[in-house]
Design an enzyme around this catalytic site. Structure first.
Site, mmCIF file in Angstrom:
data_model
loop_
_atom_site.group_PDB
_atom_site.id
_atom_site.type_symbol
_atom_site.label_atom_id
_atom_site.label_comp_id
_atom_site.label_asym_id
_atom_site.label_seq_id
_atom_site.Cartn_x
_atom_site.Cartn_y
_atom_site.Cartn_z
ATOM 1 N N ARG A 32 -99.602 23.248 -4.388
ATOM 2 C CA ARG A 32 -98.453 22.350 -4.193
ATOM 3 C C ARG A 32 -99.044 20.994 -3.858
ATOM 4 O O ARG A 32 -99.695 20.828 -2.835
ATOM 5 C CB ARG A 32 -97.630 22.891 -3.018
ATOM 6 C CG ARG A 32 -96.496 21.986 -2.580
ATOM 7 C CD ARG A 32 -95.680 22.671 -1.496
ATOM 8 N NE ARG A 32 -96.095 22.318 -0.154
ATOM 9 C CZ ARG A 32 -95.995 23.124 0.896
ATOM 10 N NH1 ARG A 32 -95.523 24.346 0.768
ATOM 11 N NH2 ARG A 32 -96.386 22.726 2.091
ATOM 12 N N ASP A 71 -99.075 25.441 4.417
ATOM 13 C CA ASP A 71 -98.985 23.984 4.586
ATOM 14 C C ASP A 71 -100.398 23.448 4.815
ATOM 15 O O ASP A 71 -101.270 24.177 5.292
ATOM 16 C CB ASP A 71 -98.167 23.642 5.844
ATOM 17 C CG ASP A 71 -96.668 23.665 5.614
ATOM 18 O OD1 ASP A 71 -96.228 24.100 4.539
ATOM 19 O OD2 ASP A 71 -95.944 23.246 6.529
#
Ligand SMILES: Cc1cc2nc3c(=O)[nH]c(=O)nc-3n(C[C@H](O)[C@H](O)[C@H](O)COP(=O)(O)OP(=O)(O)OC[C@H]3O[C@@H](n4cnc5c(N)ncnc54)[C@H](O)[C@@H]3O)c2cc1C
Length: 290
Positions: free
Chosen positions: A168, A119
């Protein structure tokens, strides 16, 4: 470690908000939700909630939870990846400590065929997060999140794509100063289109993580030209039915499923993004069968 706020108001808030977005407190809750999505042709990305950990015992507990998660994904043959926050594996203690934990986890996941995302957190962590990512690149089962609100991201994406990294792309969820991030939502979206274009040109495999349907439609159009290996991803509980439609149209789709008791900060970020009452209501009360 548990940031859940005690009291009746918070219990109610947890039930109303967190229950919508978060699978539950335990690994088995996350697995149940992931397997339900899998049964509908949708992959999962599971995240154990928690961030900014400064106690080694909490970090060690978090690593145990992720190890258990990896074993469960493998033994259930689930179509699921995992996603970890650098500050939940020790980045606030030291880069070297976080790196040791990240590599241990990513190697263990690699043995079981599980893909590991990093993340992206606040802008102050971006350099170290990218460094961490590079340390695992050769393992081949790792990806990194990049945020379109950051002014630096075109440069980061170009470098990571050139090294064969898997990105991502998200808009970004933290409050950042104007010097480092676009403050205007329209500008963040414009930059997303720009970064997506760079990824289509320079990367063979990446993830479009957004609930912004015009962006998703544009990615589908671009992919008719570039034929990349792309996956779409959304957060659990926001646009599940759109995710299902996308999957039914033959696209690769994943849902990001957070679980664990530390629901508070995650829910605040989602509430802030919902922006106004009608969006919150739509997200909370519209029928979502999966
Ligand atoms: C798979 C995935 C992983 C992510 N990982 C990270 C990460 O590592 N780091 C990070 O900073 N951010 C991450 N995010 C969050 C991301 O940065 C955004 O904050 C979030 O996705 C909202 O942006 P959006 O692209 O959906 O666009 P927005 O413009 O915010 O939303 C587009 C539309 O989606 C709907 N919508 C969006 N959010 C809500 C909501 N909460 N409730 C109701 N409707 C909503 C609305 O209709 C809105 O108009 C991730 C998001 C996803 C999908």
């Amino acid at each position: 470690m548990d940031e859940a706020k005690p009291g009746i108001v918070s219990d109610l808030a947890e039930r109303i908000f967190a229950g919508r977005w978060i699978a539950g407190p335990c690994v088995k809750d996350a697995m149940n939700v992931a397997l339900r999505f899998n049964a509908n042709g949708i992959g999962a990305i599971i995240n154990y909630l928690g961030e900014a950990l400064s106690e080694k015992k909490d970090i060690s507990y978090t690593l145990d939870i992720y190890s258990s998660l990896i074993r469960n994904i493998s033994s259930n043959s689930a179509n699921s990846q995992i996603s970890i926050k650098p500050t939940q594996i020790g980045l606030d203690i030291s880069y070297q400590y976080a790196k040791k934990n990240y590599l241990k986890l990513t190697r263990a996941a690699c043995k079981k065929g599980v893909f590991v995302w990093l993340d992206m957190e606040e802008s102050s962590k971006v350099d170290d997060t990218i460094r961490l990512y590079y340390s695992a690149l050769k393992l081949g089962n790792a990806g990194i999140c990049i945020q379109s609100y950051l002014r630096r991201s075109a440069r980061d994406i170009t470098r990571i794509a050139a090294s064969g990294g898997i990105i991502r792309l998200v808009k970004g969820a933290y409050t950042e100063p104007e010097e480092v991030a676009y403050g205007d939502r329209a500008e963040v979206t414009r930059n997303y289109y720009r970064l997506m274009q760079i990824m289509f040109k320079s990367s063979s495999k990446f993830m479009i993580a957004t609930h912004d349907m015009p962006i998703i439609k544009r990615a589908l159009v671009l992919n008719k030209k570039y034929h990349r290996e792309i996956e779409f991803a959304m957060l659990n509980g926001i646009r599940n039915m759109d995710a299902l439609s996308l999957a039914r149209e033959g696209n690769d789709v994943r849902i990001y499923i957070p679980f664990g008791p530390s629901w508070f900060k995650y829910s605040v970020r989602r509430l802030r993004e919902a922006g106004h009452a009608s969006l919150i209501a739509r997200s909370l009360f519209s029928r979502q069968r999966i």
